[in-house]
Write a protein that holds these residues in place. Structure first.
Motif: not given
Length: 168
Positions: A44-73
């Motif tokens: 977030x520009x105003x607070x500097x807070x991380x509002x989401x973390x987007x990661x590509x899954x390392x091992x999956x049958x097809x390309x997959x990404x996960x979105x996390x907030x506060x270390x929870x998917x």
């Protein structure tokens, strides 16, 4: 509310701003270098807070990404396996955003697609709304989770670009 995002700039170490339609900085997409897997933080520009973390899954049958907030998917984004005519992506929701799915369909190459939940449009992505080169708009419906939907757009853009690197 409409946001502007640059297209296909997502890579390791890439950073860029998501702005409002009026050009005000809203969120920073921070591509984290030196990570084992591709990772982006949405700040977030105003607070500097991380509002989401987007990661590509390392091992999956097809390309997959996960979105996390506060270390929870909160979402898993992947291409639907069975589609009749066009590509479709699916964001499976969990955690604090509840269950269910966001279906993403349309023309991903031209950045003209819709996000729907329970048959209701919750966000529209369009490159036609603005004449800024290499930029597309995301119109998020009132009352929706803006960081979640921006993160889903980042995932779809990244997954589509990886699968279709020759398309501009």
């Amino acid at each position: 509310m409409k946001f502007l995002m640059r297209e296909r700039v997502f890579g390791i170490g890439d950073d860029h701003w998501i702005t409002t339609e009026h050009g005000d900085k809203a969120y920073l997409v921070d591509g984290k270098a030196l990570r084992v897997r591709e990772t982006f933080e949405l700040k977030d520009h105003h607070t500097g807070e991380i509002v989401a973390v987007i990661k590509k899954k390392l091992i999956s049958v097809r390309d997959t990404m996960v979105v996390e907030r506060d270390d929870h998917r909160i979402a898993t984004v992947k291409k639907k396996l069975i589609t009749v005519f066009r590509d479709k992506y699916l964001a499976e929701l969990e955690g604090e955003v509840g269950g269910g799915e966001i279906e993403v369909h349309g023309n991903f190459t031209d950045h003209e697609f819709t996000m729907e939940r329970d048959g209701r449009r919750i966000a529209q992505v369009s490159k036609k709304w603005f004449s800024v080169r290499d930029t597309y708009a995301i119109d998020v419906a009132d009352g929706e989770d803006i960081p979640l939907l921006l993160s889903v757009a980042v995932c779809v853009d990244h997954l589509h670009a990886e699968e279709h690197p020759h398309e501009v």
